[in-house]
Write a protein that holds these residues in place. Sequence first.
Motif, PDB file in Angstrom:
ATOM      1  N   GLU A  32       5.347   4.727 -12.573  1.00 43.88           N
ATOM      2  CA  GLU A  32       5.603   3.807 -13.684  1.00 43.88           C
ATOM      3  C   GLU A  32       5.236   2.364 -13.353  1.00 43.88           C
ATOM      4  O   GLU A  32       4.772   1.626 -14.208  1.00 43.88           O
ATOM      5  N   GLU A  33       5.500   1.960 -12.121  1.00 42.28           N
ATOM      6  CA  GLU A  33       5.240   0.579 -11.694  1.00 42.28           C
ATOM      7  C   GLU A  33       4.519   0.625 -10.352  1.00 42.28           C
ATOM      8  O   GLU A  33       4.967   1.323  -9.438  1.00 42.28           O
ATOM      9  N   GLY A  34       3.415  -0.109 -10.238  1.00 47.79           N
ATOM     10  CA  GLY A  34       2.709  -0.114  -8.967  1.00 47.79           C
ATOM     11  C   GLY A  34       1.407  -0.881  -9.045  1.00 47.79           C
ATOM     12  O   GLY A  34       1.167  -1.668  -9.974  1.00 47.79           O
ATOM     13  N   LEU A  35       0.570  -0.611  -8.072  1.00 49.52           N
ATOM     14  CA  LEU A  35      -0.719  -1.277  -7.975  1.00 49.52           C
ATOM     15  C   LEU A  35      -1.777  -0.249  -7.617  1.00 49.52           C
ATOM     16  O   LEU A  35      -1.615   0.512  -6.660  1.00 49.52           O
ATOM     17  N   MET A  36      -2.843  -0.212  -8.408  1.00 50.01           N
ATOM     18  CA  MET A  36      -3.967   0.674  -8.140  1.00 50.01           C
ATOM     19  C   MET A  36      -5.086  -0.134  -7.494  1.00 50.01           C
ATOM     20  O   MET A  36      -5.481  -1.179  -8.008  1.00 50.01           O
ATOM     21  N   THR A  37      -5.581   0.376  -6.387  1.00 50.84           N
ATOM     22  CA  THR A  37      -6.773  -0.180  -5.755  1.00 50.84           C
ATOM     23  C   THR A  37      -7.903   0.817  -5.941  1.00 50.84           C
ATOM     24  O   THR A  37      -7.737   2.008  -5.656  1.00 50.84           O
ATOM     25  N   VAL A  38      -9.028   0.328  -6.424  1.00 59.32           N
ATOM     26  CA  VAL A  38     -10.238   1.137  -6.568  1.00 59.32           C
ATOM     27  C   VAL A  38     -11.234   0.573  -5.556  1.00 59.32           C
ATOM     28  O   VAL A  38     -11.584  -0.609  -5.621  1.00 59.32           O
ATOM     29  N   LYS A  85     -18.981   8.266  -4.061  1.00 59.37           N
ATOM     30  CA  LYS A  85     -17.537   8.462  -3.984  1.00 59.37           C
ATOM     31  C   LYS A  85     -16.827   7.205  -4.469  1.00 59.37           C
ATOM     32  O   LYS A  85     -17.322   6.089  -4.316  1.00 59.37           O
ATOM     33  N   ILE A  86     -15.659   7.418  -5.023  1.00 59.50           N
ATOM     34  CA  ILE A  86     -14.763   6.337  -5.417  1.00 59.50           C
ATOM     35  C   ILE A  86     -13.406   6.682  -4.842  1.00 59.50           C
ATOM     36  O   ILE A  86     -12.894   7.785  -5.063  1.00 59.50           O
ATOM     37  N   TYR A  87     -12.828   5.763  -4.092  1.00 60.60           N
ATOM     38  CA  TYR A  87     -11.475   5.972  -3.551  1.00 60.60           C
ATOM     39  C   TYR A  87     -10.481   5.215  -4.402  1.00 60.60           C
ATOM     40  O   TYR A  87     -10.684   4.032  -4.702  1.00 60.60           O
ATOM     41  N   VAL A  88      -9.415   5.897  -4.783  1.00 61.73           N
ATOM     42  CA  VAL A  88      -8.369   5.301  -5.613  1.00 61.73           C
ATOM     43  C   VAL A  88      -7.048   5.470  -4.865  1.00 61.73           C
ATOM     44  O   VAL A  88      -6.691   6.577  -4.448  1.00 61.73           O
ATOM     45  N   TYR A  89      -6.328   4.369  -4.710  1.00 61.68           N
ATOM     46  CA  TYR A  89      -5.029   4.399  -4.042  1.00 61.68           C
ATOM     47  C   TYR A  89      -4.010   3.704  -4.928  1.00 61.68           C
ATOM     48  O   TYR A  89      -4.270   2.597  -5.435  1.00 61.68           O
ATOM     49  N   ILE A  90      -2.889   4.366  -5.128  1.00 60.85           N
ATOM     50  CA  ILE A  90      -1.811   3.772  -5.931  1.00 60.85           C
ATOM     51  C   ILE A  90      -0.608   3.581  -5.020  1.00 60.85           C
ATOM     52  O   ILE A  90      -0.149   4.521  -4.349  1.00 60.85           O
ATOM     53  N   LYS A  91      -0.113   2.362  -4.993  1.00 63.42           N
ATOM     54  CA  LYS A  91       1.089   2.024  -4.231  1.00 63.42           C
ATOM     55  C   LYS A  91       2.190   1.689  -5.212  1.00 63.42           C
ATOM     56  O   LYS A  91       1.998   0.888  -6.120  1.00 63.42           O
ATOM     57  N   GLN A  92       3.312   2.339  -5.011  1.00 65.75           N
ATOM     58  CA  GLN A  92       4.460   2.113  -5.897  1.00 65.75           C
ATOM     59  C   GLN A  92       5.232   0.902  -5.461  1.00 65.75           C
ATOM     60  O   GLN A  92       5.296   0.546  -4.322  1.00 65.75           O
TER      61      GLN A  92
END
Length: 131
Positions: A32-38, A124-131
């Motif tokens: 619900e809340e976080g930060l996505m890095t692409v 490739k695309i790397y996606v990381y989500i940090k809550q």
Amino acid sequence: MFKELEIRTRDRIDFVDITNKLKEIVRQSNIEEGLMTVFIPHTTAGVTINEHADPSVISDIKKQLEKLVPLNNGYSHSEGNSDAHIKASLIGSSVNIIIRNGELMLGTWQGVFFCEFDGPRRRKIYVYIKQ
């Protein structure tokens, strides 16, 4: 949460709207809340956030990048893709997007674009989500 996407580009210079793929990753994550890095792990490709409602904006960006950094300009790099390396450096290899209430906090007209400068290729695309 980490996700790896694969994308195929069609042209030497190709901007691919990946906004919906990123929205789907957020939806599947249940965060619900976080930060996505692409992050783009390539030296001749990048990622940018820009207008995705009017395709002429992307067309204008591509034209201006070609004017700034032409394909053949007496570069020293022997592979013949120095312009692609320079364009990728100008655009950048990552973006961060806030996630709030389970949604990407993009502006009304904003979309996220994978930017190819040495295609066509499989990327490739790397996606990381940090809550």
